[in-house]
Design a protein around this motif. Structure first.
Motif, PDB file in Angstrom:
ATOM      1  N   ARG A 297       0.573  -1.056  -0.090  1.00 21.91           N
ATOM      2  CA  ARG A 297      -0.398  -0.027  -0.290  1.00 21.91           C
ATOM      3  C   ARG A 297       0.900   1.354   0.197  1.00 21.91           C
ATOM      4  O   ARG A 297       2.302   1.194   0.757  1.00 21.91           O
ATOM      5  CB  ARG A 297      -0.729   0.453   1.097  1.00 21.91           C
TER       6      ARG A 297
ATOM      7  N   SER B  66      -5.024   4.440   7.063  1.00 17.66           N
ATOM      8  CA  SER B  66      -5.183   5.219   7.920  1.00 17.66           C
ATOM      9  C   SER B  66      -4.219   5.494   9.152  1.00 17.66           C
ATOM     10  O   SER B  66      -3.485   5.609   8.873  1.00 17.66           O
ATOM     11  CB  SER B  66      -6.189   3.979   8.488  1.00 17.66           C
TER      12      SER B  66
ATOM     13  N   SER C 296     -12.890   7.902   8.180  1.00 18.32           N
ATOM     14  CA  SER C 296     -14.040   7.708   6.300  1.00 18.32           C
ATOM     15  C   SER C 296     -15.034   8.336   7.250  1.00 18.32           C
ATOM     16  O   SER C 296     -15.774   8.739   6.377  1.00 18.32           O
ATOM     17  CB  SER C 296     -13.921   6.454   5.632  1.00 18.32           C
TER      18      SER C 296
HETATM   19  N1  LIG Z   1      -7.325   7.265   0.352  1.00 20.24           N
HETATM   20  C1  LIG Z   1      -7.504   5.646   0.173  1.00 20.24           C
HETATM   21  N2  LIG Z   1      -7.313   4.595  -0.736  1.00 20.24           N
HETATM   22  C2  LIG Z   1      -6.827   3.535  -0.031  1.00 20.24           C
HETATM   23  N3  LIG Z   1      -7.429   2.842   0.759  1.00 20.24           N
HETATM   24  C3  LIG Z   1      -7.658   3.824   2.010  1.00 20.24           C
HETATM   25  C4  LIG Z   1      -7.609   5.448   1.504  1.00 20.24           C
HETATM   26  N4  LIG Z   1      -8.163   6.091   3.013  1.00 20.24           N
HETATM   27  C5  LIG Z   1      -8.719   4.934   4.401  1.00 20.24           C
HETATM   28  N5  LIG Z   1      -8.116   4.149   2.788  1.00 20.24           N
HETATM   29  C6  LIG Z   1      -8.558   2.451   4.338  1.00 20.24           C
HETATM   30  O1  LIG Z   1      -9.746   2.193   4.361  1.00 20.24           O
HETATM   31  C7  LIG Z   1      -9.642   1.725   6.016  1.00 20.24           C
HETATM   32  C8  LIG Z   1     -10.533   2.635   6.478  1.00 20.24           C
HETATM   33  O2  LIG Z   1      -9.792   3.904   7.461  1.00 20.24           O
HETATM   34  P1  LIG Z   1      -9.564   5.239   8.221  1.00 20.24           P
HETATM   35  O3  LIG Z   1      -8.701   5.627   7.949  1.00 20.24           O
HETATM   36  O4  LIG Z   1     -11.346   5.147   7.776  1.00 20.24           O
HETATM   37  O5  LIG Z   1      -9.848   3.547   9.201  1.00 20.24           O
HETATM   38  P2  LIG Z   1      -9.755   4.431  10.919  1.00 20.24           P
HETATM   39  O6  LIG Z   1     -10.817   3.820  11.140  1.00 20.24           O
HETATM   40  O7  LIG Z   1     -10.159   5.788  11.594  1.00 20.24           O
HETATM   41  O8  LIG Z   1      -8.786   4.517  11.196  1.00 20.24           O
HETATM   42  P3  LIG Z   1      -7.213   4.312  12.190  1.00 20.24           P
HETATM   43  O9  LIG Z   1      -8.113   4.131  13.744  1.00 20.24           O
HETATM   44  O10 LIG Z   1      -5.822   4.010  11.787  1.00 20.24           O
HETATM   45  O11 LIG Z   1      -7.320   6.586  12.453  1.00 20.24           O
HETATM   46  C9  LIG Z   1      -8.168   1.111   5.926  1.00 20.24           C
HETATM   47  O12 LIG Z   1      -8.204   0.339   5.779  1.00 20.24           O
HETATM   48  C10 LIG Z   1      -7.591   2.154   5.326  1.00 20.24           C
HETATM   49  O13 LIG Z   1      -6.407   1.810   5.608  1.00 20.24           O
END
Ligand SMILES: Nc1ncnc2c1ncn2[C@@H]1O[C@H](COP(=O)(O)OP(=O)(O)OP(=O)(O)O)[C@@H](O)[C@H]1O
Ligand SMILES: Nc1ncnc2c1ncn2[C@@H]1O[C@H](COP(=O)(O)OP(=O)(O)OP(=O)(O)O)[C@@H](O)[C@H]1O
Length: 535
Positions: free
Chosen positions: A137, A143, A326
């Motif tokens: 990745r 994240s 997200s």
């Molecule tokens: N721009 C992107 N392109 C591809 N995958 C993404 C992108 N942004 C986030 N992801 C993926 O989407 C999923 C959700 O990410 P997100 O940042 O919403 O998680 P989170 O629950 O806020 O995590 P953390 O607790 O680590 O902050 C993760 O697997 C992340 O790797």
């Protein structure tokens, strides 16, 4: 392994030294925990270990710092890379390559390790930190917690003799934090690595520390045995505060030790019950249906429905990468949304201009400092008051509540991480709209700052706003929120009053709940009030 001899350091233009007359000597294989209030100089102390302070920060250092017998003033920090691995507070800022695998290999390439050794260590590290599925990745798409794990992995691969970690678990979910610490402890045991960790969530690290370095706030350092220094430390995790309330001696540093002593305390509390969480009856401020967020083939948020009520503070918890950020961005309107609707007083923030969206839903992001762009703290505060139509001085007063004593003329770039976060929170909250979303707002905040931040959040709720906070900070959740939503793989898997969700959960239970189970106390404050009422 590490020696500070009479070290005093002052940032340019600063009236007080950040470090004053510091003398210490850390042996090989010791794990030292560095504690102290927000902005006391923890990062500065860590930076001095590999010479980043003063070489890259400017300012004046007197005295001598040496690592493995080498004076850090004699060589540039790059030459210490083989010896000292450093993970800073902002992982993204420290990355030098583009992908996870490249980043894990980079440090080893720099010291010229054999390619077969490199392959093996990359594989080991991917497994050790649970990031194997992320190997190809791009770093910037990870994240926050995934990035932090990669940053830690990237220094572990080259097996440095000294590891310097600045808040290494601040973006990690509770289970990941335990895993990462276990990996670090293994290095201490197996390779005799010397580890220096600064951490605000002291509850996560204290039980592993051989030694505590506590920065008092005037630049001087108290150095000693963790249980002894915790007797009167101004930075104390819940298990210590519970131990002080119960009069336990010596103070237990871990939940396990505390449980062994807790029988009599449980007996004293047996006829009392923790205050119930009042049911939320406020109007629905935000309602979302069928929300789905995708990135290519990754489904980050999967057909989610949520309602946020006036006067209610909700925590959004869940594993790293479960979709919390997200979801917040999709609710605010600025982030991608594949499907679904959001309704805030009849308007969908995703369908209107960004200015209107911001007036409906405020979001303080994880990398909050991007929101600061003026030259001084005072200018940021003035701008915030003007933009929000608040009375002059509103933002500055809020900042002083969260992190007192920051000079007006300091450049936001020169603030400590916690101070900068406090400034962003003040700037954003001075003009809080009816719905406020916060992404990991307690990183870098000490326990006192967190209590004040809790008061700020509760005040927002009293003013009938709704607040949703994505966080891994179980102790903050225990003391501050009414309701907990848990996400896993893009979906909600639990939703209910705080105590119902966290008490029996191995991942989300706060220390007090673990010590006093099966009773359902959450915080030292609750226990203190109950003991007072009983006497
Ligand atoms: N721009 C992107 N392109 C591809 N995958 C993404 C992108 N942004 C986030 N992801 C993926 O989407 C999923 C959700 O990410 P997100 O940042 O919403 O998680 P989170 O629950 O806020 O995590 P953390 O607790 O680590 O902050 C993760 O697997 C992340 O790797
Ligand atoms: N470049 C700089 N110029 C002037 N002052 C600075 C500079 N960098 C940091 N400071 C100040 O020095 C003090 C110590 O900062 P440091 O980052 O070491 O604190 P910290 O204990 O690590 O804080 P936190 O808990 O927020 O991470 C702070 O008051 C900060 O505002």
């Amino acid at each position: 392994m590490i020696r500070f001899e009479n070290v005093t350091f002052r940032y340019a233009d600063s009236s007080n030294p950040a470090l004053r007359d510091v003398d210490l000597s850390i042996d090989e294989g010791e794990l030292c925990l560095v504690t102290g209030r927000t902005g006391v100089g923890k990062s500065t102390l860590l930076g001095a270990i590999n010479g980043l302070v003063p070489r890259f920060t400017g300012g004046h250092l007197s005295g001598r710092v040496d690592v493995a017998g080498q004076d850090t003033a004699d060589r540039p920090p790059q030459e210490f890379a083989r010896l000292v691995g450093v993970v800073g507070q902002d992982p993204l800022a420290g990355f030098v390559t583009d992908t996870v695998e490249e980043e894990l290999a980079y440090g080893m390439e720099q010291i010229g390790l054999d390619s077969t050794v490199m392959r093996k260590r990359v594989e080991e590290t991917l497994d050790l930190l649970g990031i194997a599925e992320l190997r190809r990745r791009a770093l910037r798409t990870l994240s926050g917690g995934q990035q932090q794990r990669v940053a830690i992995g990237a220094v572990l691969t080259s097996h440095p003799k000294v590891l310097v970690l600045d808040e290494p678990t601040s973006a990690l979910d509770p289970t990941a934090a335990e895993d990462v610490l276990a990996a670090i402890i293994r290095l201490v045991h197996d390779l005799g690595t010397t580890v220096v960790i600064a951490e605000h969530r002291v509850e996560r690290v204290l039980q592993y520390a051989d030694r505590l370095l506590h920065l008092r706030g005037d630049g001087t350092v108290r150095d000693g045995d963790p249980a002894t220094l915790m007797i009167d430390s101004d930075v104390a995790p819940p298990v210590i505060r519970l131990g002080r309330l119960a009069g336990w001696d010596p103070l237990p540093l871990s939940v396990r030790d505390a449980r062994r002593k807790a029988g009599p305390l449980r007996d004293r509390l047996v006829d009392r019950v923790p205050p119930p969480t009042p049911a939320a009856t406020g109007a629905v401020r935000l309602s979302a249906e069928h929300l789905t967020v995708t990135y290519g083939r990754t489904i980050a948020v999967r057909d989610v429905a949520v309602k946020l009520r006036a006067g209610e503070v909700t925590a959004l918890m869940g594993r790293n990468g479960s979709g919390k950020s997200s979801l917040l961005w999709a609710l605010q309107g600025a982030g991608p949304r594949h499907r679904g609707t959001v309704d805030v007083t009849g308007v969908d923030p995703g369908e209107v201009g960004s200015r209107t969206a911001r007036s409906l839903v405020g979001l303080v992001p994880q990398n909050a400092s991007d929101l600061l762009y003026l030259d001084t703290v005072a200018a940021e505060c003035r701008q915030s008051d003007t933009e929000s139509g608040a009375m002059a001085g509103t933002c500055r007063r809020l900042l002083d509540t969260l992190a007192p004593g920051i000079p007006d003329d300091r450049h936001p770039r020169d603030l400590s991480e916690g101070q900068r976060l406090a400034l962003v929170l003040a700037v954003q909250l001075a003009s809080a709209p009816q719905v406020v979303l916060l992404d990991e707002p307690t990183r870098g905040l000490d326990y006192h700052a967190k209590r004040r931040f809790t008061e700020v959040v509760r005040r927002l709720a009293e003013e009938d706003r709704s607040v949703l906070i994505a966080t891994h900070d179980v102790e903050f959740v225990a003391g501050a929120v009414d309701r907990v939503l848990v996400m896993a793989e893009g979906e909600f898997v639990a939703d209910g009053p705080t105590a119902d969700i966290v008490v029996a959960s191995p991942a989300f239970a706060p220390q007090v709940a673990k010590v006093l189970a099966p009773q359902s106390w959450l915080t030292p404050e609750q226990v203190e009030a109950a003991l007072e009422a009983a006497s």
